[in-house]
Design a protein around this motif. Structure first.
Motif, PDB file in Angstrom:
ATOM      1  N   GLU A 105     -43.162  72.706  45.455  1.00  0.00           N
ATOM      2  CA  GLU A 105     -41.878  72.302  46.021  1.00  0.00           C
ATOM      3  C   GLU A 105     -41.921  70.907  46.642  1.00  0.00           C
ATOM      4  O   GLU A 105     -40.929  70.186  46.617  1.00  0.00           O
ATOM      5  N   LYS A 124     -40.884  68.004  44.652  1.00  0.00           N
ATOM      6  CA  LYS A 124     -39.439  67.800  44.536  1.00  0.00           C
ATOM      7  C   LYS A 124     -38.844  67.246  45.830  1.00  0.00           C
ATOM      8  O   LYS A 124     -37.628  67.212  45.994  1.00  0.00           O
ATOM      9  N   ASP A 125     -39.691  66.854  46.774  1.00  0.00           N
ATOM     10  CA  ASP A 125     -39.254  66.346  48.084  1.00  0.00           C
ATOM     11  C   ASP A 125     -38.436  67.362  48.869  1.00  0.00           C
ATOM     12  O   ASP A 125     -37.534  67.001  49.627  1.00  0.00           O
ATOM     13  N   MET A 126     -38.737  68.616  48.710  1.00  0.00           N
ATOM     14  CA  MET A 126     -38.045  69.663  49.452  1.00  0.00           C
ATOM     15  C   MET A 126     -38.688  69.832  50.822  1.00  0.00           C
ATOM     16  O   MET A 126     -39.885  69.624  50.987  1.00  0.00           O
ATOM     17  N   ARG A 127     -37.897  70.230  51.802  1.00  0.00           N
ATOM     18  CA  ARG A 127     -38.404  70.610  53.112  1.00  0.00           C
ATOM     19  C   ARG A 127     -38.572  72.112  53.101  1.00  0.00           C
ATOM     20  O   ARG A 127     -37.834  72.819  52.415  1.00  0.00           O
ATOM     21  N   ASP A 166     -28.169  77.978  52.309  1.00  0.00           N
ATOM     22  CA  ASP A 166     -28.737  77.092  51.288  1.00  0.00           C
ATOM     23  C   ASP A 166     -30.251  77.041  51.222  1.00  0.00           C
ATOM     24  O   ASP A 166     -30.816  76.109  50.649  1.00  0.00           O
ATOM     25  N   THR A 204     -37.248  76.964  51.130  1.00  0.00           N
ATOM     26  CA  THR A 204     -37.098  75.524  50.958  1.00  0.00           C
ATOM     27  C   THR A 204     -35.637  75.134  51.130  1.00  0.00           C
ATOM     28  O   THR A 204     -34.719  75.898  50.835  1.00  0.00           O
ATOM     29  N   PHE A 205     -35.464  73.921  51.630  1.00  0.00           N
ATOM     30  CA  PHE A 205     -34.138  73.350  51.875  1.00  0.00           C
ATOM     31  C   PHE A 205     -34.097  71.973  51.217  1.00  0.00           C
ATOM     32  O   PHE A 205     -35.111  71.283  51.151  1.00  0.00           O
ATOM     33  N   SER A 206     -32.919  71.558  50.812  1.00  0.00           N
ATOM     34  CA  SER A 206     -32.794  70.268  50.133  1.00  0.00           C
ATOM     35  C   SER A 206     -32.996  69.092  51.080  1.00  0.00           C
ATOM     36  O   SER A 206     -33.402  68.015  50.652  1.00  0.00           O
ATOM     37  N   ASN A 207     -32.714  69.290  52.365  1.00  0.00           N
ATOM     38  CA  ASN A 207     -32.902  68.207  53.335  1.00  0.00           C
ATOM     39  C   ASN A 207     -32.999  68.763  54.751  1.00  0.00           C
ATOM     40  O   ASN A 207     -32.755  69.959  54.977  1.00  0.00           O
TER      41      ASN A 207
END
Length: 156
Positions: A47, A50-53, A93, A103-106
């Motif tokens: 993950e 993909k630069d996911m947090r 999300d 995981t979160f997109s930001n």
């Protein structure tokens, strides 16, 4: 052949703990218990590409079993369950990976979720917490990974 493949896969996943620790500037033994899990390390490495947090939860089942007559329900109230907490994460999300890594997109998405955590999930005097630990993982630039103790989100 399957047994040989499983042994190989287990060794690869074990190496992922070493690789993840290195990306964090740590030794594997310095990682928290949750991050020493080879499956968790494998998910995080994938993950982070993909630069996911991510948030990593080390659950405390005693926090959901504090009333013996109503198992798996915090405070003995139906609906106050680990599944409900996970559903809350996903409704905000988060992507669920084995009920442990989310995981979160930001970072804003994590902040929005934190601001509406159900009150029943937060720390209560005399009741075991629902998690032993919550760890926030963020990729910084090309390789370094920042690990942050995020336990306080459930103590507010």
């Amino acid at each position: 052949m399957t047994n040989c493949f499983q042994k190989f896969l287990h060794k690869v996943k074990g190496m992922n703990v070493v690789i993840f620790a290195h990306k964090c500037g740590m030794e594997p033994a310095e990682l928290s218990v949750a991050l020493q899990d080879p499956n968790v390390a494998t998910i995080l490495l994938s993950e982070l590409k993909k630069d996911m947090r991510a948030l990593v939860f080390q659950w405390n089942d005693a926090g959901f079993n504090d009333v013996p007559n109503t198992p798996n329900c915090r405070n003995g109230i139906p609906g106050q369950t680990k599944a409900a907490f996970i559903a809350n994460l996903m409704a905000n999300d988060a992507v669920n990976w084995d009920d442990t890594v989310f995981t979160f997109s930001n970072g804003k998405a994590i902040g929005r979720w934190v601001n509406q955590i159900p009150a029943w999930a937060r720390h209560q005097v005399g009741v075991p917490d629902i998690c032993h630990s919550v760890i926030r993982i963020t990729k910084i630039d090309a390789d370094p990974v920042d690990i942050e103790n995020f336990d306080d989100i459930l103590r507010r």
